[in-house]
Write a protein that holds these residues in place. Structure first.
Motif: not given
Length: 281
Positions: A192-197, A256-257, A250-252
């Protein structure tokens, strides 16, 4: 800080392991996972051709229940349910447009769906390299980046000293663009690609009666190679069950989870569990 039985864990800290049980027919064999950006909803597919959508219930940021399940049987071109070895759905990626891509290891194929109760909208082309993959060991992992490009890789590379080839689908064709290094007996089963890219790769190793060990690595995806490798998690055998699906969100509060799901292989001595970790800076 407690690392929950991990042999080495550089940057992941256990939040919760949650055993999942449901009464619907065909429950089990979950091999993929996709989680919404805020971590509230999920999709997962099974080895028997089901796709399940649900809602996570959390208390104090910890998973405590699952509600609002929707269970559909994946279908083929003619609208009929997938059958036999065609059902082994292993990888899952959801585009920003809502399109759902599913990879299969029995047929070495990727299908695109818009309506989960209907026939697939498209069968992505199958390059000749896919046809040479080992049976029951091919397209285990599937991920989609911010540009909409898909990435997949086989579970086995064909040789203990050979890297795993990574294929990218863009401009309506697959290309072998990167390689994933192979070490310590681990095989890639989720991505998976994370919110950090970064690209997160879930890997597993089987240790017989001792059970499974899990490794999670993340990478920067360069133009032609994976860069800045980070080993985020490596568990001792038996810490978790057979983790095969991974989703990064990503949580509020901006943390990163990493959420993972296990494949119980429909065996009574295994279990289906969701495992959640937080990324420690």
């Amino acid at each position: 800080m407690i690392w929950a039985g991990c042999l080495q864990a550089q940057s992941l800290e256990l939040v919760r392991s949650f055993e999942w049980l449901e009464p619907f027919e065909g429950f089990g064999g979950f091999s993929s996972l996709e989680v919404s950006k805020d971590g509230s909803q999920f999709y997962t597919t099974t080895d028997k051709g089901l796709i399940v959508q649900g809602v996570f219930i959390r208390e104090n940021n910890s998973l405590v229940a699952i509600e609002n399940l929707r269970v559909e049987r994946l279908r083929r071109r003619d609208g009929q349910p997938l059958r036999s070895y065609n059902t082994d759905a292993e990888g899952l990626a959801v585009a920003q447009s809502g399109e759902i891509f599913i990879s299969f290891e029995g047929t070495h194929q990727v299908l695109r769906y818009r309506d989960l109760s209907a026939a697939p909208e498209k069968y992505l082309p199958m390059p000749k390299e896919f046809k040479r993959f080992q049976l029951n060991s091919s397209l285990e992992a599937l991920a989609i980046d911010k540009s909409g490009a898909l990435y997949t890789m086989p579970e086995r590379s064909g040789d203990l000293n050979r890297a795993f080839p990574i294929y990218r689908y863009s401009r309506r064709q697959w290309e072998h663009t990167h390689d994933l290094s192979r070490s310590d007996g681990y095989l890639p089963v989720g991505a998976d690609f994370g919110p950090d890219g970064r690209l997160y790769i879930l890997e597993r190793n089987f240790h017989g009666l001792s059970g499974f060990s899990t490794r999670v690595r993340s990478f920067e995806v360069g133009s032609d190679q994976l860069e800045d490798e980070r080993i985020l998690l490596r568990t001792t055998p038996g810490t978790h069950d057979n983790l095969e699906g991974i989703a990064v969100w990503q949580t509020a509060s901006g943390n990163i989870r990493v959420t993972m799901i296990s494949d119980d292989n429909f065996r009574i001595f295994q279990k289906t569990e969701f495992v959640e970790y937080r990324l420690v800076p």
